[in-house]
Design a protein around this motif. Sequence first.
Motif, short mmCIF file in Angstrom:
data_model
loop_
_atom_site.label_atom_id
_atom_site.label_comp_id
_atom_site.label_asym_id
_atom_site.label_seq_id
_atom_site.Cartn_x
_atom_site.Cartn_y
_atom_site.Cartn_z
N ASP A 86 0.94 -1.07 -0.09
CA ASP A 86 -0.08 -0.07 -0.17
C ASP A 86 0.88 1.14 -0.04
OD1 ASP A 86 -2.02 1.79 0.08
OD2 ASP A 86 -2.35 1.26 2.24
N TYR A 87 1.53 1.46 -1.05
CA TYR A 87 2.59 2.49 -1.13
C TYR A 87 2.06 4.02 -1.11
CZ TYR A 87 5.54 -1.31 -2.95
OH TYR A 87 5.90 -2.43 -3.07
N ARG A 88 0.70 4.06 -1.62
CA ARG A 88 0.10 5.16 -1.60
C ARG A 88 -0.48 5.51 -0.03
NH1 ARG A 88 -5.05 5.47 -5.26
NH2 ARG A 88 -3.51 5.45 -6.79
N GLY A 89 -0.68 4.45 0.55
CA GLY A 89 -1.05 4.73 1.91
C GLY A 89 0.22 5.03 2.86
N ALA A 90 1.37 4.56 2.62
CA ALA A 90 2.58 4.94 3.17
C ALA A 90 2.92 6.32 2.98
CB ALA A 90 3.75 4.27 2.67
N ASN A 91 2.80 6.78 1.66
CA ASN A 91 2.92 8.13 1.47
C ASN A 91 2.06 9.11 2.09
OD1 ASN A 91 4.79 9.88 0.03
ND2 ASN A 91 3.21 10.19 -1.50
N ARG A 92 0.89 8.70 2.31
CA ARG A 92 -0.29 9.42 2.95
C ARG A 92 0.12 9.54 4.28
NH1 ARG A 92 -5.59 9.15 4.43
NH2 ARG A 92 -5.72 6.84 4.32
N VAL A 93 0.79 8.68 5.12
CA VAL A 93 0.98 8.68 6.38
C VAL A 93 2.12 9.68 6.66
CG1 VAL A 93 2.17 7.21 8.31
CG2 VAL A 93 0.28 6.12 6.97
N PHE A 94 3.08 9.52 5.44
CA PHE A 94 4.16 10.43 5.69
C PHE A 94 3.85 11.88 5.60
CE2 PHE A 94 7.67 12.70 3.30
CZ PHE A 94 8.55 13.07 4.47
N LYS A 95 2.91 12.36 4.59
CA LYS A 95 2.47 13.69 4.29
C LYS A 95 1.71 14.24 5.65
CE LYS A 95 2.51 13.45 -0.59
NZ LYS A 95 1.77 13.63 -1.89
N LEU A 96 1.02 13.37 6.19
CA LEU A 96 0.33 13.69 7.39
C LEU A 96 1.09 13.99 8.32
CD1 LEU A 96 -2.75 14.12 8.71
CD2 LEU A 96 -2.37 11.76 9.26
N SER A 97 2.00 13.16 8.83
CA SER A 97 3.04 13.49 9.86
C SER A 97 4.02 14.30 9.74
CB SER A 97 3.84 12.08 10.18
OG SER A 97 4.48 11.66 9.00
N LEU A 98 4.14 14.53 8.45
CA LEU A 98 5.17 15.78 8.16
C LEU A 98 4.66 17.13 8.41
CD1 LEU A 98 7.68 16.32 6.72
CD2 LEU A 98 6.89 16.64 4.57
N ALA A 99 3.40 17.19 7.99
CA ALA A 99 2.45 18.43 8.50
C ALA A 99 2.42 18.89 9.78
CB ALA A 99 1.13 18.18 7.64
N PHE A 100 2.37 17.88 10.53
CA PHE A 100 2.12 17.80 12.10
C PHE A 100 3.75 18.24 12.36
CE2 PHE A 100 3.02 16.07 16.29
CZ PHE A 100 2.03 16.86 16.87
N LEU A 101 4.64 17.50 12.09
CA LEU A 101 5.86 17.87 12.71
C LEU A 101 6.49 19.38 12.04
CD1 LEU A 101 7.76 14.46 12.35
CD2 LEU A 101 6.97 15.81 14.63
N ALA A 102 5.86 19.61 11.05
CA ALA A 102 6.41 21.02 10.30
C ALA A 102 5.80 21.92 11.35
CB ALA A 102 6.01 21.14 9.22
N PHE A 103 4.57 22.00 11.87
CA PHE A 103 3.85 22.81 12.47
C PHE A 103 4.41 22.77 14.09
CE2 PHE A 103 0.51 23.29 15.84
CZ PHE A 103 0.24 24.83 15.46
#
Length: 541
Positions: A86-103
Amino acid sequence: MNRVNNQDNSKSGSLLKGTLILTVAGVVVKVIGSLNWIILSRVLGGEGIGLYQMAFPIYLLALTLSTAGIPTAISIITAEKVALRDYRGANRVFKLSLAFLAFSGLVLSCLVYFGAGWLIEQQIIRDARAYPAILALAPAVFLVTMLASFRGYLQGWQMMVPTAVSQILEQLFRVGAMLTFAAWLLPWGLEYAAGGASIGAGVGAAAGLVVLLYYYVRLQRRHDHGSIRDLENRAETNAGLATRLVELALPVSLSSLMLPLVANLDLLVVPVRLEAAGYTIEQATELFGYLTGMAVPLINLATIITAALAISLVPAVAEAQSMGNTQQIRQHTTAALRLTALVTIPAAVGMGVLAIPLATAVYHAPAAGPVVQVLAGGVYFLGIHQVTTSILQGMGHTVLPLINMGIAAVVKVGLNWSLAALPSLGILGAGWATNADFVVAAMLNLVYVYRYTGFRVDIAVLAKIVAAAAVMGVVLYEANAVLFDTIGATAAIFADILLAAGVYGIILMVLGELTEQDLRRVPFVGEFLAKITVIFRRYRQ
């Protein structure tokens, strides 16, 4: 069946390869850092280093709060998604967490920057000259937080090379910037030189981030996310993913905070109890320095391989867990704990035998030797704790290591209070309390690892490793006396390490515990060493 076994062996080989890559990177980073510290100390002097050190704990606290264990959670969930293709799911997890960590990184960076004056005014930072250093470290909080998110994602793919390369380049740029800016700003005053040195953290993080961005883009191009099946995207909402990230990350974050908490408890308890044993304040401070500033760093150095192994284990175990492959989890566990024993038991023996020469060569403080000798007894258990923590985290049981660390910390504080106050023990009592901390945490973790994987310690294998380490220790003890007097303390240490490694390896091959397969995984000389095992095997027959 053979195909399954081959796949599992390949997974174990990949795990060990990742561990080796991170270990080499860790050694390189430590060597560069040690050289930097020597040069920087000469540029800034003790007072300038003190100003830098006043600002650094604020930076570490902000960094711990901004990441909050999210990178480990990213690694676990990404590994699960990748295992299911589920590569799309893996990428979605990363983008979600990246947004949180950037904030969170941006918020903490701003708090450090705009709160620097308040820290000085409230005398939390006692010397106002540390103000430039705090300001200079503020941007690094954001950059290192972003860096950690990319590392977690790529480690979830079990790609350890990006982490290793980024660590080395981060350290190189960090050191270069520290020395350059410190020397450049020194004419304006010591406080500005310390601030210049602090700039290095941000410069290094930026360099490491560029490296990881390169690997991330290359990974994205390799996988056409539009053509890969999306197994869970429709069912798992962003809110669900965020909840799972927090559930995994919070215990990991609290575990990270447990380390400085226990260190602060040591600071509060040990010197006071040493004074109760009859030492003066100055003597208690010196003895506390032997324990925390000299012995503990050496113990941590002895477990550099198991620390790297722990990083590699989390995504490997998470992948097997998501596939329901209990055999692979058990195989990873067996391989990891065997490697832990192979590395940490001889390290413990060697450090115990060479405690005083090590303290003399490294710190010019032979009086620290007895404390090093005591803590050497905890090296194996510290390694076990690191590895079993990662196994449990990879299986999704992130709360258990936290609870076990809490229980071990209570035991440690209690023993510190009682043992350090005994005149017959003093600081050695605090050393034994630290060992008890390692033992309790490791044993409690092992109980749960057995419960969830069925792993049992192979007593026969452990006995062979202990026997080989014991023979190595005897040879090392006899040889060191001659080498120390002949070639000097520092050269003798390096000669001792080479001699010990040779003797230990030969005894293991004679006992049949070091196999051809083990040695073939060693870079450059693996094939040559594997041929030697054939000779010993014929000898045993």
